[in-house]
Design a protein around this motif. Sequence first.
Motif, PDB file in Angstrom:
ATOM      1  N   GLN A  47       2.140 -46.312 112.785  1.00  0.00           N
ATOM      2  CA  GLN A  47       1.065 -45.322 112.883  1.00  0.00           C
ATOM      3  C   GLN A  47      -0.179 -45.848 112.153  1.00  0.00           C
ATOM      4  OE1 GLN A  47       1.433 -41.440 110.960  1.00  0.00           O
ATOM      5  NE2 GLN A  47       0.429 -40.492 112.727  1.00  0.00           N
ATOM      6  N   ALA A  62       4.689 -48.396 108.779  1.00  0.00           N
ATOM      7  CA  ALA A  62       5.931 -48.638 109.527  1.00  0.00           C
ATOM      8  C   ALA A  62       6.876 -47.461 109.319  1.00  0.00           C
ATOM      9  CB  ALA A  62       6.588 -49.928 109.037  1.00  0.00           C
ATOM     10  N   ARG A  65      12.892 -45.895 113.319  1.00  0.00           N
ATOM     11  CA  ARG A  65      13.422 -45.036 114.376  1.00  0.00           C
ATOM     12  C   ARG A  65      14.854 -45.444 114.664  1.00  0.00           C
ATOM     13  NH1 ARG A  65      10.092 -42.385 112.828  1.00  0.00           N
ATOM     14  NH2 ARG A  65       8.138 -41.729 113.784  1.00  0.00           N
ATOM     15  N   PRO A  76      14.491 -39.900 110.744  1.00  0.00           N
ATOM     16  CA  PRO A  76      14.592 -40.666 109.496  1.00  0.00           C
ATOM     17  C   PRO A  76      14.788 -39.781 108.270  1.00  0.00           C
ATOM     18  CG  PRO A  76      12.373 -40.849 110.426  1.00  0.00           C
ATOM     19  CD  PRO A  76      13.236 -40.187 111.448  1.00  0.00           C
ATOM     20  N   VAL A  96      14.141 -53.226 107.724  1.00  0.00           N
ATOM     21  CA  VAL A  96      12.754 -52.844 107.997  1.00  0.00           C
ATOM     22  C   VAL A  96      11.802 -53.988 107.628  1.00  0.00           C
ATOM     23  CG1 VAL A  96      10.879 -51.263 107.340  1.00  0.00           C
ATOM     24  CG2 VAL A  96      13.181 -50.355 107.740  1.00  0.00           C
ATOM     25  N   ASN A 119       7.753 -47.912 103.700  1.00  0.00           N
ATOM     26  CA  ASN A 119       8.268 -46.859 102.816  1.00  0.00           C
ATOM     27  C   ASN A 119       9.475 -47.374 102.028  1.00  0.00           C
ATOM     28  OD1 ASN A 119       6.791 -44.199 103.526  1.00  0.00           O
ATOM     29  ND2 ASN A 119       7.271 -45.123 105.517  1.00  0.00           N
ATOM     30  N   GLU A 151       4.936 -47.769 100.032  1.00  0.00           N
ATOM     31  CA  GLU A 151       4.755 -46.348  99.715  1.00  0.00           C
ATOM     32  C   GLU A 151       6.044 -45.856  99.073  1.00  0.00           C
ATOM     33  OE1 GLU A 151       3.666 -44.189 103.292  1.00  0.00           O
ATOM     34  OE2 GLU A 151       1.903 -45.449 103.622  1.00  0.00           O
ATOM     35  N   ASP A 181       3.503 -41.612  97.854  1.00  0.00           N
ATOM     36  CA  ASP A 181       3.600 -40.856  99.106  1.00  0.00           C
ATOM     37  C   ASP A 181       3.870 -39.378  98.798  1.00  0.00           C
ATOM     38  OD1 ASP A 181       3.732 -40.451 101.833  1.00  0.00           O
ATOM     39  OD2 ASP A 181       5.355 -41.878 102.172  1.00  0.00           O
ATOM     40  N   ASP A 182       3.539 -38.512  99.745  1.00  0.00           N
ATOM     41  CA  ASP A 182       3.798 -37.065  99.631  1.00  0.00           C
ATOM     42  C   ASP A 182       3.203 -36.491  98.356  1.00  0.00           C
ATOM     43  OD1 ASP A 182       5.226 -37.590 101.922  1.00  0.00           O
ATOM     44  OD2 ASP A 182       7.197 -37.420 100.991  1.00  0.00           O
ATOM     45  N   LYS A 205       1.236 -34.209 103.933  1.00  0.00           N
ATOM     46  CA  LYS A 205       0.693 -33.601 105.149  1.00  0.00           C
ATOM     47  C   LYS A 205       0.682 -32.074 105.125  1.00  0.00           C
ATOM     48  CE  LYS A 205       4.841 -34.272 108.061  1.00  0.00           C
ATOM     49  NZ  LYS A 205       5.637 -35.213 107.246  1.00  0.00           N
ATOM     50  N   GLU A 238      -2.523 -37.865 105.115  1.00  0.00           N
ATOM     51  CA  GLU A 238      -1.616 -37.959 106.264  1.00  0.00           C
ATOM     52  C   GLU A 238      -1.540 -36.607 106.958  1.00  0.00           C
ATOM     53  OE1 GLU A 238       2.328 -39.089 104.757  1.00  0.00           O
ATOM     54  OE2 GLU A 238       2.737 -37.020 104.231  1.00  0.00           O
ATOM     55  N   GLY A 239      -1.244 -36.609 108.261  1.00  0.00           N
ATOM     56  CA  GLY A 239      -1.103 -35.352 108.999  1.00  0.00           C
ATOM     57  C   GLY A 239      -2.410 -34.770 109.497  1.00  0.00           C
ATOM     58  N   GLU A 241      -4.605 -33.618 112.219  1.00  0.00           N
ATOM     59  CA  GLU A 241      -4.317 -33.228 113.605  1.00  0.00           C
ATOM     60  C   GLU A 241      -5.540 -32.779 114.389  1.00  0.00           C
ATOM     61  OE1 GLU A 241      -0.924 -30.651 113.995  1.00  0.00           O
ATOM     62  OE2 GLU A 241       0.462 -32.239 113.387  1.00  0.00           O
ATOM     63  N   GLY A 259      -2.871 -39.593 111.292  1.00  0.00           N
ATOM     64  CA  GLY A 259      -2.331 -38.369 111.887  1.00  0.00           C
ATOM     65  C   GLY A 259      -2.383 -38.396 113.396  1.00  0.00           C
TER      66      GLY A 259
HETATM   67  P1  C2E Z   1       6.352 -40.211 105.340  1.00  0.00           P
HETATM   68  O1  C2E Z   1       6.432 -41.602 104.846  1.00  0.00           O
HETATM   69  O2  C2E Z   1       5.622 -39.235 104.513  1.00  0.00           O
HETATM   70  O3  C2E Z   1       5.766 -40.317 106.808  1.00  0.00           O
HETATM   71  C1  C2E Z   1       4.948 -39.364 107.410  1.00  0.00           C
HETATM   72  C2  C2E Z   1       5.688 -38.566 108.461  1.00  0.00           C
HETATM   73  O4  C2E Z   1       4.765 -37.650 109.057  1.00  0.00           O
HETATM   74  C3  C2E Z   1       6.259 -39.375 109.603  1.00  0.00           C
HETATM   75  O5  C2E Z   1       7.447 -38.718 110.050  1.00  0.00           O
HETATM   76  C4  C2E Z   1       5.177 -39.261 110.673  1.00  0.00           C
HETATM   77  O6  C2E Z   1       5.645 -39.485 111.987  1.00  0.00           O
HETATM   78  C5  C2E Z   1       4.724 -37.830 110.467  1.00  0.00           C
HETATM   79  N1  C2E Z   1       3.349 -37.594 110.904  1.00  0.00           N
HETATM   80  C6  C2E Z   1       2.315 -38.464 110.954  1.00  0.00           C
HETATM   81  N2  C2E Z   1       1.191 -37.875 111.394  1.00  0.00           N
HETATM   82  C7  C2E Z   1       1.504 -36.582 111.642  1.00  0.00           C
HETATM   83  C8  C2E Z   1       0.751 -35.450 112.127  1.00  0.00           C
HETATM   84  O7  C2E Z   1      -0.439 -35.516 112.409  1.00  0.00           O
HETATM   85  N3  C2E Z   1       1.418 -34.272 112.240  1.00  0.00           N
HETATM   86  C9  C2E Z   1       2.743 -34.141 111.909  1.00  0.00           C
HETATM   87  N4  C2E Z   1       3.332 -32.964 112.051  1.00  0.00           N
HETATM   88  N5  C2E Z   1       3.490 -35.196 111.444  1.00  0.00           N
HETATM   89  C10 C2E Z   1       2.869 -36.391 111.321  1.00  0.00           C
HETATM   90  P2  C2E Z   1       8.782 -39.549 110.369  1.00  0.00           P
HETATM   91  O8  C2E Z   1       8.445 -40.814 111.088  1.00  0.00           O
HETATM   92  O9  C2E Z   1       9.746 -38.602 110.986  1.00  0.00           O
HETATM   93  O10 C2E Z   1       9.303 -39.951 108.928  1.00  0.00           O
HETATM   94  C11 C2E Z   1       9.713 -38.983 108.020  1.00  0.00           C
HETATM   95  C12 C2E Z   1       9.987 -39.582 106.652  1.00  0.00           C
HETATM   96  O11 C2E Z   1      11.111 -40.462 106.716  1.00  0.00           O
HETATM   97  C13 C2E Z   1       8.837 -40.425 106.117  1.00  0.00           C
HETATM   98  O12 C2E Z   1       7.835 -39.600 105.549  1.00  0.00           O
HETATM   99  C14 C2E Z   1       9.571 -41.262 105.087  1.00  0.00           C
HETATM  100  O13 C2E Z   1       9.750 -40.543 103.890  1.00  0.00           O
HETATM  101  C15 C2E Z   1      10.919 -41.477 105.752  1.00  0.00           C
HETATM  102  N6  C2E Z   1      10.919 -42.798 106.407  1.00  0.00           N
HETATM  103  C16 C2E Z   1      10.491 -43.172 107.630  1.00  0.00           C
HETATM  104  N7  C2E Z   1      10.680 -44.495 107.841  1.00  0.00           N
HETATM  105  C17 C2E Z   1      11.218 -44.977 106.704  1.00  0.00           C
HETATM  106  C18 C2E Z   1      11.658 -46.284 106.274  1.00  0.00           C
HETATM  107  O14 C2E Z   1      11.536 -47.296 106.964  1.00  0.00           O
HETATM  108  N8  C2E Z   1      12.209 -46.368 105.005  1.00  0.00           N
HETATM  109  C19 C2E Z   1      12.317 -45.269 104.184  1.00  0.00           C
HETATM  110  N9  C2E Z   1      12.858 -45.435 102.961  1.00  0.00           N
HETATM  111  N10 C2E Z   1      11.918 -44.044 104.543  1.00  0.00           N
HETATM  112  C20 C2E Z   1      11.376 -43.901 105.789  1.00  0.00           C
END
Ligand code: C2E
Length: 285
Positions: A47, A62, A65, A76, A96, A119, A151, A181-182, A205, A238-239, A241, A259
């Motif tokens: 993204q 990154a 999925r 995830p 990753v 991440n 992150e 992050d967050d 977000k 982040e987020g 929209e 976002g």
């Molecule tokens: P994160 O790192 O805080 O990633 C942001 C999440 O928000 C991602 O969800 C992304 O797809 C989503 N997002 C981005 N823009 C928007 C938007 O405009 N609106 C909304 N509603 N959502 C948006 P995702 O991909 O489902 O990942 C969720 C969490 O899973 C991530 O939060 C992160 O904490 C974890 N994650 C994902 N990939 C990895 C990875 O490779 N390693 C680790 N350790 N954690 C991961």
Amino acid sequence: DEARVTPDLIVTYAEEFEKNYIRRLAIISELKKALASKHSELSISYQPKLNLHTNQVDHAEALIRWNSERLGFVPPDEFIAIAEQAGLINQVTEWVINAVVDDVAIMREQNIPLSVAINLSAKDIVDPHLLTYVTDKLKEFNLAADCLSFEITESDIVSEPTKAIVELQRFRDAGFSLAIDDFGTGYSSLTYLKSLPVTELKIDKSFVLKLNEQNSDQQIVQTILQLAKSFNLSVVAEGVEDNASLTLLRDWGCKWAQGYYICKPAPLVQLINWYTDNLATDWMK
Ligand code: C2E
Ligand code: MG
Ligand code: MG
Ligand code: MG
């Protein structure tokens, strides 16, 4: 009445517990298989992050999925937490890193100068081998540290701040940028924020999704931006929209926006196409 209701509740609870337990076991065993397999069910979506100071896309995040043959799409948020508890997170993170560095090498061949954020979990940063794994992998492709950044969520840092400070400093010493992050969800203490060796805050977000409509979110985001300024940290929102929220963030001096309004996470080929198509997009309008 009570005598009739209570046993039902117990049965429902027991069934629910068993269902969760079975799903956890299935996730652990299927994830182990996915990690070991050559044609993996795992993949990376990217993204983009739009730099609001330059109007250019210069970074991407990154996001892992998992399309499991047996379980279908597993989010995830669900399997990362289970991987952490089951002692599989280091393997996931290495998977990753490996995939991302391969992709960065492909992007460099096509003259795409994106830097990718990975991440990390709390257990990753205390793993003494991880940093060596990253630097070795970059060396293999003759890539510099500024190709990647990391992150780590605020709650991971809050659980053991003293330890986190030491571990994160090793990543900084190796030349990597680091983001919390967050940010805003983990009861941040100003005391340790001052001593954390990070370069960025990533606003959660939940404060950004409805930014244009919610006055309370606007107050929170502006406060975080002021806080970041006084600690000399860059901010990512982040987020994002909608365009109205993007405009607010730009007016307030936020450095990066990410976002669905800009771009949803997408596989490498789609990201490259999107990047090329949007080189001339005027995001300032
Ligand atoms: P994160 O790192 O805080 O990633 C942001 C999440 O928000 C991602 O969800 C992304 O797809 C989503 N997002 C981005 N823009 C928007 C938007 O405009 N609106 C909304 N509603 N959502 C948006 P995702 O991909 O489902 O990942 C969720 C969490 O899973 C991530 O939060 C992160 O904490 C974890 N994650 C994902 N990939 C990895 C990875 O490779 N390693 C680790 N350790 N954690 C991961
Ligand atoms: Mg992230
Ligand atoms: Mg986040
Ligand atoms: Mg998160």
